[in-house]
Design a protein around this motif. Structure first.
Motif, PDB file in Angstrom:
ATOM      1  N   GLU A  95       0.868  -1.232   0.051  1.00  0.00           N
ATOM      2  CA  GLU A  95       0.236   0.000  -0.150  1.00  0.00           C
ATOM      3  C   GLU A  95       0.794   1.182  -0.057  1.00  0.00           C
ATOM      4  O   GLU A  95       0.601   2.312  -0.642  1.00  0.00           O
ATOM      5  CB  GLU A  95      -0.956  -0.097   1.212  1.00  0.00           C
ATOM      6  CG  GLU A  95      -2.123  -0.816   1.020  1.00  0.00           C
ATOM      7  CD  GLU A  95      -3.055  -1.050   2.247  1.00  0.00           C
ATOM      8  OE1 GLU A  95      -2.805  -0.257   3.197  1.00  0.00           O
ATOM      9  OE2 GLU A  95      -3.642  -2.025   2.197  1.00  0.00           O
ATOM     10  N   LYS A  96       1.833   1.274   0.828  1.00  0.00           N
ATOM     11  CA  LYS A  96       2.813   2.175   0.892  1.00  0.00           C
ATOM     12  C   LYS A  96       3.760   2.484  -0.488  1.00  0.00           C
ATOM     13  O   LYS A  96       3.735   3.848  -0.829  1.00  0.00           O
ATOM     14  CB  LYS A  96       3.647   2.218   2.180  1.00  0.00           C
ATOM     15  CG  LYS A  96       3.409   3.008   3.221  1.00  0.00           C
ATOM     16  CD  LYS A  96       4.416   2.963   4.386  1.00  0.00           C
ATOM     17  CE  LYS A  96       3.893   2.215   5.462  1.00  0.00           C
ATOM     18  NZ  LYS A  96       4.790   1.570   6.787  1.00  0.00           N
ATOM     19  N   THR A  97       4.220   1.504  -0.933  1.00  0.00           N
ATOM     20  CA  THR A  97       5.353   1.808  -2.106  1.00  0.00           C
ATOM     21  C   THR A  97       4.438   1.560  -3.408  1.00  0.00           C
ATOM     22  O   THR A  97       5.202   1.679  -4.391  1.00  0.00           O
ATOM     23  CB  THR A  97       6.176   0.951  -1.933  1.00  0.00           C
ATOM     24  OG1 THR A  97       5.761  -0.597  -1.793  1.00  0.00           O
ATOM     25  CG2 THR A  97       7.069   0.982  -0.621  1.00  0.00           C
ATOM     26  N   GLY A  98       3.554   0.795  -3.370  1.00  0.00           N
ATOM     27  CA  GLY A  98       2.748   0.390  -4.889  1.00  0.00           C
ATOM     28  C   GLY A  98       3.559  -0.503  -5.817  1.00  0.00           C
ATOM     29  O   GLY A  98       3.376  -0.532  -6.812  1.00  0.00           O
ATOM     30  N   THR A  99       4.292  -1.407  -5.031  1.00  0.00           N
ATOM     31  CA  THR A  99       5.030  -2.253  -5.586  1.00  0.00           C
ATOM     32  C   THR A  99       4.037  -3.413  -6.530  1.00  0.00           C
ATOM     33  O   THR A  99       3.247  -3.778  -5.402  1.00  0.00           O
ATOM     34  CB  THR A  99       6.096  -2.895  -4.848  1.00  0.00           C
ATOM     35  OG1 THR A  99       7.022  -1.987  -4.439  1.00  0.00           O
ATOM     36  CG2 THR A  99       7.078  -3.918  -5.448  1.00  0.00           C
ATOM     37  N   ALA A 100       4.393  -3.905  -7.271  1.00  0.00           N
ATOM     38  CA  ALA A 100       3.755  -5.039  -7.768  1.00  0.00           C
ATOM     39  C   ALA A 100       4.225  -6.217  -7.258  1.00  0.00           C
ATOM     40  O   ALA A 100       5.447  -6.476  -7.244  1.00  0.00           O
ATOM     41  CB  ALA A 100       3.471  -5.054  -9.551  1.00  0.00           C
ATOM     42  N   ILE A 101       3.483  -7.194  -6.856  1.00  0.00           N
ATOM     43  CA  ILE A 101       4.182  -8.519  -6.118  1.00  0.00           C
ATOM     44  C   ILE A 101       3.794  -9.601  -7.219  1.00  0.00           C
ATOM     45  O   ILE A 101       2.593  -9.925  -7.452  1.00  0.00           O
ATOM     46  CB  ILE A 101       3.498  -8.800  -4.834  1.00  0.00           C
ATOM     47  CG1 ILE A 101       4.106  -7.812  -3.936  1.00  0.00           C
ATOM     48  CG2 ILE A 101       4.163  -9.911  -4.316  1.00  0.00           C
ATOM     49  CD1 ILE A 101       3.604  -7.449  -2.575  1.00  0.00           C
ATOM     50  N   ILE A 102       4.573 -10.736  -7.337  1.00  0.00           N
ATOM     51  CA  ILE A 102       4.317 -11.915  -7.961  1.00  0.00           C
ATOM     52  C   ILE A 102       4.572 -12.863  -6.792  1.00  0.00           C
ATOM     53  O   ILE A 102       5.762 -13.106  -6.320  1.00  0.00           O
ATOM     54  CB  ILE A 102       5.488 -12.505  -9.119  1.00  0.00           C
ATOM     55  CG1 ILE A 102       5.130 -11.354 -10.232  1.00  0.00           C
ATOM     56  CG2 ILE A 102       4.938 -13.678  -9.520  1.00  0.00           C
ATOM     57  CD1 ILE A 102       6.130 -11.734 -11.468  1.00  0.00           C
ATOM     58  N   LEU A 103       3.471 -13.441  -6.194  1.00  0.00           N
ATOM     59  CA  LEU A 103       3.409 -14.232  -5.259  1.00  0.00           C
ATOM     60  C   LEU A 103       3.304 -15.934  -5.741  1.00  0.00           C
ATOM     61  O   LEU A 103       2.632 -16.212  -6.276  1.00  0.00           O
ATOM     62  CB  LEU A 103       2.290 -13.991  -4.304  1.00  0.00           C
ATOM     63  CG  LEU A 103       2.163 -14.852  -3.048  1.00  0.00           C
ATOM     64  CD1 LEU A 103       3.092 -14.768  -1.993  1.00  0.00           C
ATOM     65  CD2 LEU A 103       0.649 -14.608  -2.594  1.00  0.00           C
ATOM     66  N   ILE A 104       4.578 -16.454  -5.136  1.00  0.00           N
ATOM     67  CA  ILE A 104       4.393 -17.763  -5.599  1.00  0.00           C
ATOM     68  C   ILE A 104       4.321 -18.868  -4.543  1.00  0.00           C
ATOM     69  O   ILE A 104       4.831 -18.740  -3.345  1.00  0.00           O
ATOM     70  CB  ILE A 104       5.834 -18.057  -6.178  1.00  0.00           C
ATOM     71  CG1 ILE A 104       5.807 -17.559  -7.529  1.00  0.00           C
ATOM     72  CG2 ILE A 104       6.095 -19.889  -6.659  1.00  0.00           C
ATOM     73  CD1 ILE A 104       7.381 -17.456  -8.032  1.00  0.00           C
ATOM     74  N   THR A 105       3.340 -19.451  -4.611  1.00  0.00           N
ATOM     75  CA  THR A 105       2.743 -20.392  -3.201  1.00  0.00           C
ATOM     76  C   THR A 105       2.262 -21.668  -3.497  1.00  0.00           C
ATOM     77  O   THR A 105       1.578 -21.814  -4.703  1.00  0.00           O
ATOM     78  CB  THR A 105       2.255 -19.330  -1.981  1.00  0.00           C
ATOM     79  OG1 THR A 105       1.913 -20.217  -1.122  1.00  0.00           O
ATOM     80  CG2 THR A 105       1.000 -19.063  -2.672  1.00  0.00           C
ATOM     81  N   HIS A 106       1.878 -22.513  -2.349  1.00  0.00           N
ATOM     82  CA  HIS A 106       1.016 -23.822  -2.581  1.00  0.00           C
ATOM     83  C   HIS A 106      -0.076 -23.421  -1.650  1.00  0.00           C
ATOM     84  O   HIS A 106      -0.996 -24.300  -1.658  1.00  0.00           O
ATOM     85  CB  HIS A 106       1.730 -24.871  -2.664  1.00  0.00           C
ATOM     86  CG  HIS A 106       2.479 -24.952  -1.242  1.00  0.00           C
ATOM     87  ND1 HIS A 106       3.712 -24.618  -0.609  1.00  0.00           N
ATOM     88  CD2 HIS A 106       1.736 -25.698  -0.220  1.00  0.00           C
ATOM     89  CE1 HIS A 106       4.041 -24.861   0.464  1.00  0.00           C
ATOM     90  NE2 HIS A 106       2.634 -25.570   1.034  1.00  0.00           N
TER      91      HIS A 106
END
Lengths: 331, 339
Positions: free
Chosen positions: B203-214
């Motif tokens: 929310e603060k930085t506006g970075t896009a995240i690719i979240l890899i998880t199971h």
């Protein structure tokens, strides 16, 4: 579910300390008390380092208890045991381990892994009987006869865990301690193994002590659940009771910390986020072990260790918030 | 619409064991500014390899990007040289790894590990970099940052180390953050802290995240869009709600119903029978066909094309073909929201 009342295992004030250096003692398990009823599944949950695995390993005598009693089917097995009675115990009590890659000897064929217990306890009169038993076990856990002559490396993680289960079942035990049996497996394989464990329990009337950190899986498989924190038991009740009406603040925060695979619920849910980390079991906090992270900690929590007592029928908790004397104050 | 990151027909092959393991087999993905995209799948489904391809971290040999493009702001990262890639890595795209115990250098003070990127990419002086490192430690919620900046990784607990790793990743204000199983090695109460931190920082930085998880729970908590991978292919993509409440691919159904629900009673879990395919010899048709309860003859012969189900959702399954029989998802799918 029918009420299970016959006690198969009683654990009374069990302690297991490890000497880590000349001065320091690591109190991995520090006085836990619980019963396991015949035919039920008791789940033990808690974060890493809470002593749940040590509890299981001490019950089956992979470790010698520092203090306390372990009574299995009316017989004290917590004290000094002769080799003979240890052998007898291991026939009735078996263990399934967490890592299916490390718990099977890579140089042994599957048939020898499964038959090891049969050989030690002389359960087969002839080699034909031995192999019949191995084939039977393989088929029970959903593998084929042809797998008997292979080595562990030829199997996937889920299949290896099935071999581990077959090995435990081969001596026809009453009680199985499953120490994180599914945490090394993929989600879709986890469900296969859990279903297998449940089927076996129904068919053979097994009793399980199911140790895991995955609370949703523990809830699914267990009749009753015990929550551990830093060597102590915080709460113990039927699994519905623990999840619907948790009394101990630690249980409450543990439950609210699990992310739920349901986005709408996840958006609206309020969660209690605990501050800080679990303290070191070498130098645990005085009084209640949880007080350093507890949002409701009072003065008394630092001084007196809360008593482990039954607040309602079958619902045990160790917390000053639920002590009779302090209850009025809280309200 | 211009995407921040666009993966086009990416294939990654590893030449090992005397065979070609096709870890990723022609996937396409888009990532928009400021969003969180989750890639879910089992081990060996190709989700981590995809993220490593984006970072240019596929070891060659034995690995090789066989086909495809990774377009970051319109420029193809696959064609970048090692030197060019070093300027992107850590500055524009950075990564959080699964295991905080091994991601940090045990012989370096954590302050120095954070400063490394700052000095290299932003040409800060040592003094400024250290101040910025202290600021970052504060941002990720480490108490006493002035003191802790001079400590070594072994003096931090697992959760604290993961915070340090996040601080390093965010040091240069990257546009994309790849989080590869960021909480798998952590306990649930610590996991909750880290997820909360990641959401707040985004929310603060506006970075896009690719979240890899199971872990579908983590996905529901953090992501806005989801891509489901199986056997090196993306079998279904959609928004979070579409995937959880209206999934169309039988693998997504299986994945969702093989997890026990904490807030509802389930008698028996719907397990997916069998095991994932061997990618050194991938099946000709749909990779899920051997385990799929609804598999038809065509499934084992031909890979299905994507069917667009809405502007945001698409799935690759022959059941969605108009000639296929109608199959209803298992009863447990699509209910939720209330408990």
């Amino acid at each position: 579910m029918a009420e299970k009342t016959e006690k198969l295992l009683q654990v009374k004030n069990l302690k297991k300390y490890f000497n880590v250096s000349r001065r320091d003692v690591l109190k991995a398990v520090d006085g836990v008390t619980f019963d396991v009823y015949k035919g039920e599944t008791l789940g033990l949950v808690g974060e890493s380092g809470c002593g749940k695995s040590t509890t299981g390993r001490t019950i089956i005598r992979l470790y010698d208890p520092t203090e306390g009693e372990v009574i299995f089917d009316g017989q004290d097995v917590g004290g000094k045991l002769s080799l003979k009675s240890k052998k007898e115990l291991s026939k009735r009590m078996q263990m399934i381990f967490q890592d299916p890659y490390a718990s099977l000897n890579p140089r042994m064929m599957v048939k020898d892994i499964i038959a090891e217990g049969i050989d030690i306890h002389h359960l087969a009169k002839s080699s034909k009987e031995r192999m019949d038993r191995v084939y039977e076990m393989l088929e029970t856990v959903g593998l084929n006869r042809e797998h008997a002559n292979r080595y562990p490396h030829e199997f996937s993680g889920g299949q290896r865990q099935r071999i581990g289960i077959a090995r435990a079942l081969a001596v026809d035990p009453d009680f199985i301690i499953a120490d994180e049996p599914i945490s090394a497996l993929d989600v879709s394989i986890q469900a296969q193994v859990v279903n297998l464990l449940q089927e076996l329990q129904e068919k053979q009337g097994l009793t399980y002590l199911f140790i895991a950190h995955d609370l949703s899986m523990v809830k699914h498989i267990s009749d009753r659940v015990g929550v551990m924190y830093l060597g102590n038991m915080a709460e113990l009740a039927t699994s519905d009771e623990v999840y619907d009406h948790p009394l101990h603040p630690y249980t409450q925060s543990l439950l609210s910390a699990i992310p739920v695979a349901d986005p709408k619920l996840e958006r609206t849910r309020e969660r209690i986020i605990l501050q800080g980390d679990v303290p070191s079991p070498i130098d645990p906090p005085s009084g209640c072990r949880f007080r350093t992270r507890c949002p409701f900690a009072m003065d008394v929590c630092a001084k007196v260790r809360p008593k482990w007592h039954e607040v309602e029928k079958g619902h045990w908790v160790a917390c000053h918030l639920h002590d009779e004397g302090l209850k009025t104050e809280k309200a | 619409m211009d995407h921040l990151l666009e993966i086009k027909d990416l294939s990654v092959v590893f030449h090992i064991f005397g065979a070609d393991v096709q870890a990723v087999r022609g996937i396409s993905l888009q990532l928009n500014k400021g969003e969180t995209l989750a890639i879910v799948g089992e081990s060996g489904s190709g989700k981590s390899v995809t993220s490593k391809a984006v970072m240019g971290l596929i070891p060659n040999p034995p690995g090789e990007i066989a086909t495809g493009e990774v377009l970051f702001e319109g420029k193809d990262l696959v064609k970048y040289s090692k030197k060019q890639m070093q300027k992107v890595r850590g500055k524009d795209i950075s990564m959080i790894f699964q295991d905080p115990m091994t991601a940090l250098n045990p012989t370096m003070k954590i302050g120095k590990q954070i400063m490394e990127g700052l000095i290299k990419h932003q040409s800060l002086s040592k003094h400024d970099a250290k101040n910025r490192a202290i600021e970052l430690l504060q941002l990720v919620g480490i108490p006493n940052p002035e003191k802790r900046v001079d400590e070594y990784p072994h003096q931090f607990s697992g959760g604290m180390r993961q915070r340090v790793v996040i601080a390093i990743a965010l040091a240069c204000n990257p546009k994309i953050l790849i989080a590869d199983e960021p909480t798998t090695a952590l306990d649930v109460t610590i996991q909750a802290q880290i997820l909360d931190l990641m959401r707040g920082l985004q929310e603060k930085t506006g970075t896009a995240i690719i979240l890899i998880t199971h872990d579908l729970g983590v996905v529901a908590n953090l992501a806005q869009r989801v891509a489901v991978m199986y056997g090196g292919k993306i079998v279904e993509t959609g928004t979070l709600d579409e995937i959880f409440y209206n999934p169309k691919h039988p693998y997504t159904w299986g994945l969702l119903s093989s997890m026990p629900k904490l807030h509802a009673k389930t008698d028996k879990l719907l397990a997916i029978p069998g095991t994932p395919p061997d990618l050194s010899n991938p099946p000709k048709g749909c990779p899920f066909a051997p385990r799929c309860p609804h598999a038809m003859k065509v499934c084992t012969e031909h890979m299905p094309a994507y069917t667009e189900l809405s502007a945001t959702q698409k799935a690759a399954c022959w059941l969605l073909d108009e000639r296929a029989p109608k199959v209803d998802p298992p009863a447990t799918i699509g209910v939720g929201g209330e408990s």
